[in-house]
Design a protein around this motif. Structure first.
Motif, PDB file in Angstrom:
ATOM      1  N   GLU A   1       9.241  14.453  10.516  1.00 53.24           N
ATOM      2  CA  GLU A   1       8.150  13.727  11.155  1.00 53.24           C
ATOM      3  C   GLU A   1       7.014  14.684  11.523  1.00 53.24           C
ATOM      4  O   GLU A   1       7.275  15.813  11.944  1.00 53.24           O
ATOM      5  CB  GLU A   1       8.647  13.058  12.450  1.00 53.24           C
ATOM      6  N   LYS A   2       5.789  14.225  11.427  1.00 51.15           N
ATOM      7  CA  LYS A   2       4.649  14.967  11.935  1.00 51.15           C
ATOM      8  C   LYS A   2       4.895  15.332  13.407  1.00 51.15           C
ATOM      9  O   LYS A   2       5.355  14.485  14.180  1.00 51.15           O
ATOM     10  CB  LYS A   2       3.376  14.108  11.822  1.00 51.15           C
ATOM     11  N   GLY A   3       4.633  16.583  13.787  1.00 48.77           N
ATOM     12  CA  GLY A   3       4.845  16.994  15.174  1.00 48.77           C
ATOM     13  C   GLY A   3       6.217  17.618  15.427  1.00 48.77           C
ATOM     14  O   GLY A   3       6.451  18.199  16.480  1.00 48.77           O
TER      15      GLY A   3
ATOM     16  N   LYS B   1       4.020  22.977  15.428  1.00 49.04           N
ATOM     17  CA  LYS B   1       4.386  21.606  15.053  1.00 49.04           C
ATOM     18  C   LYS B   1       3.966  21.333  13.611  1.00 49.04           C
ATOM     19  O   LYS B   1       2.919  21.808  13.170  1.00 49.04           O
ATOM     20  CB  LYS B   1       3.691  20.607  15.985  1.00 49.04           C
ATOM     21  N   LEU B   2       4.760  20.540  12.896  1.00 52.66           N
ATOM     22  CA  LEU B   2       4.456  20.204  11.502  1.00 52.66           C
ATOM     23  C   LEU B   2       3.199  19.345  11.399  1.00 52.66           C
ATOM     24  O   LEU B   2       3.012  18.423  12.195  1.00 52.66           O
ATOM     25  CB  LEU B   2       5.614  19.429  10.880  1.00 52.66           C
ATOM     26  N   THR B   3       2.368  19.666  10.397  1.00 54.71           N
ATOM     27  CA  THR B   3       1.278  18.757  10.045  1.00 54.71           C
ATOM     28  C   THR B   3       1.882  17.592   9.251  1.00 54.71           C
ATOM     29  O   THR B   3       3.045  17.635   8.843  1.00 54.71           O
ATOM     30  CB  THR B   3       0.239  19.460   9.151  1.00 54.71           C
ATOM     31  N   GLU B   4       1.060  16.587   9.026  1.00 54.70           N
ATOM     32  CA  GLU B   4       1.559  15.408   8.287  1.00 54.70           C
ATOM     33  C   GLU B   4       1.968  15.793   6.865  1.00 54.70           C
ATOM     34  O   GLU B   4       3.021  15.374   6.374  1.00 54.70           O
ATOM     35  CB  GLU B   4       0.471  14.328   8.267  1.00 54.70           C
ATOM     36  N   GLU B   5       1.133  16.622   6.219  1.00 54.62           N
ATOM     37  CA  GLU B   5       1.428  17.028   4.842  1.00 54.62           C
ATOM     38  C   GLU B   5       2.752  17.804   4.779  1.00 54.62           C
ATOM     39  O   GLU B   5       3.600  17.543   3.928  1.00 54.62           O
ATOM     40  CB  GLU B   5       0.287  17.909   4.300  1.00 54.62           C
ATOM     41  N   GLU B   6       2.925  18.747   5.694  1.00 56.79           N
ATOM     42  CA  GLU B   6       4.168  19.544   5.709  1.00 56.79           C
ATOM     43  C   GLU B   6       5.376  18.653   5.966  1.00 56.79           C
ATOM     44  O   GLU B   6       6.425  18.806   5.327  1.00 56.79           O
ATOM     45  CB  GLU B   6       4.072  20.624   6.797  1.00 56.79           C
ATOM     46  N   ALA B   7       5.211  17.744   6.925  1.00 54.53           N
ATOM     47  CA  ALA B   7       6.314  16.840   7.262  1.00 54.53           C
ATOM     48  C   ALA B   7       6.718  16.007   6.041  1.00 54.53           C
ATOM     49  O   ALA B   7       7.908  15.807   5.770  1.00 54.53           O
ATOM     50  CB  ALA B   7       5.915  15.939   8.427  1.00 54.53           C
ATOM     51  N   ASP B   8       5.722  15.543   5.278  1.00 61.45           N
ATOM     52  CA  ASP B   8       6.001  14.757   4.075  1.00 61.45           C
ATOM     53  C   ASP B   8       6.824  15.564   3.075  1.00 61.45           C
ATOM     54  O   ASP B   8       7.812  15.082   2.520  1.00 61.45           O
ATOM     55  CB  ASP B   8       4.688  14.317   3.407  1.00 61.45           C
TER      56      ASP B   8
END
Lengths: 233, 233
Positions: free
Chosen positions: B193-195, B181-188
């Protein structure tokens, strides 16, 4: 199996049994020729096969070296041996959900290059690794090639049966990978939540004569699955 | 580039330009020898290379056939050519976020086989395909091998620079794939979205002498990325 394939197998086994590490040097060509009592061209073909498989690398004027990655617990995405063999170091079990003869879906017919009115074997099963769900697998086999299947064969190794039992020569595979979110049905089978990540792989297995015989759709449990690929550039 | 590699390239180009399809037959060995004015062993080596690359398959006693999958828009996971080249049919751009010389992380030092006090080039960038984020990429280059990098080189093709500019011979790659699942930083960075699901790939690129020179960690946007792998069994 041809002579150079036997030599390649013997060398690969030697590397595994002696737990040789990346960069360890193998005997020179002349020593390998003496050891196996074969010609230079046979040893060369064996080494080329091992290079393609990612087992060794050759440095011109310097020698033949072992190529191994340092990480444990990864499943080779390109192995020729089927799951049963790949995962013999792991504890793998499987549960057959469906096995029958039916007409193919449009998608399966296209990928197997058969007509919509021809028969295929359909197999749906879950694989478990150390008791945890590893993947949900749906396979369509061209029945004019894979003429017979039963539960026992599926629970053993289909690939072993195809090559040894039916005497077919498996040639090459096209794989298509996507990452997506689990549907509710998939999540139920894998014991995960709807919307969790999945690796989804479609594979088309061909005989050496180019005929496709197996179209498989596999949904992996993201928690359990890690893969490695060794590429030659 | 050796003679057989040139012939392999020429044949691959011919297949692409003439849009030959899977199963189409190529000229027989003798015709290829005449056409290129080379020996049987040179043509044989060229054909073996193309077989390994998944471009053709050979059927003993029957001929040489084109091997191509039918699906468009898939990125080859094993291509030797770097993204810029792989995706020349796509519109690929990239944005460099960081580029500097630093000491490696423990993980990078281990994978590059360098000491913690040695210098590495660190590059962090986002790749875009048709204006959409394709992946977030962090790379560590062994500075004693890749002695110089700048923004312009990175925005062109690092692989072209390494092979043509620095004259290095790229040998093989170990790739490790995970789904998570994506971390918040990666998602940004990816505009998700995060997750959300991600395909995460770690690659270690080696020179032909076995020395690792590039350790890269790539996080793919699951919406944009679909991959294919052609395996020879």
């Amino acid at each position: 199996m041809l002579k150079y394939q036997h030599i390649a197998d013997a060398l690969e086994k030697y590397i595994e049994e002696h737990e040789l590490q990346q960069g360890d040097k193998l005997p020179v060509l002349q020593d390998l020729m003496n050891q196996f009592g074969v010609s230079k061209s046979t040893v060369t073909k064996a080494l080329e096969l091992l290079e393609t498989k990612g087992v060794i690398f050759q440095v011109r004027g310097s020698g033949i070296f072992v190529r191994r990655h340092k990480r444990k617990g990864y499943i080779s995405l390109l192995s020729t041996k089927g799951f049963k063999k790949i995962l013999e170091d792991f504890q793998i079990t499987s549960k057959v959900i469906e096995l029958d003869i039916r007409k193919p879906t449009t998608e399966a017919a296209l990928n197997l290059n058969v007509g919509l009115d021809e028969d295929v074997y359909y197999v749906k099963r879950i694989r478990y690794i150390h008791g945890q769900s590893l993947c949900l697998e749906e396979s369509y086999f061209n029945k004019s090639v894979i003429t017979y299947l039963n539960n026992e064969i599926i629970n053993e190794s289909i690939f072993h049966y195809i090559t040894e039992g039916l005497g077919l020569n498996v040639g090459f595979t096209d794989m298509f990978l996507h990452v997506d979110k689990l549907t509710e049905e998939e999540a139920d089978y894998l014991g995960l939540e709807k919307g969790d990540p999945k690796l989804y792989v479609e594979s088309i297995f061909h005989l050496t004569n180019g005929q496709p015989f197996d179209f498989s759709k596999v949904t992996y449990n993201y928690v359990q699955s890690q893969f490695f690929v060794q590429a030659v550039l």
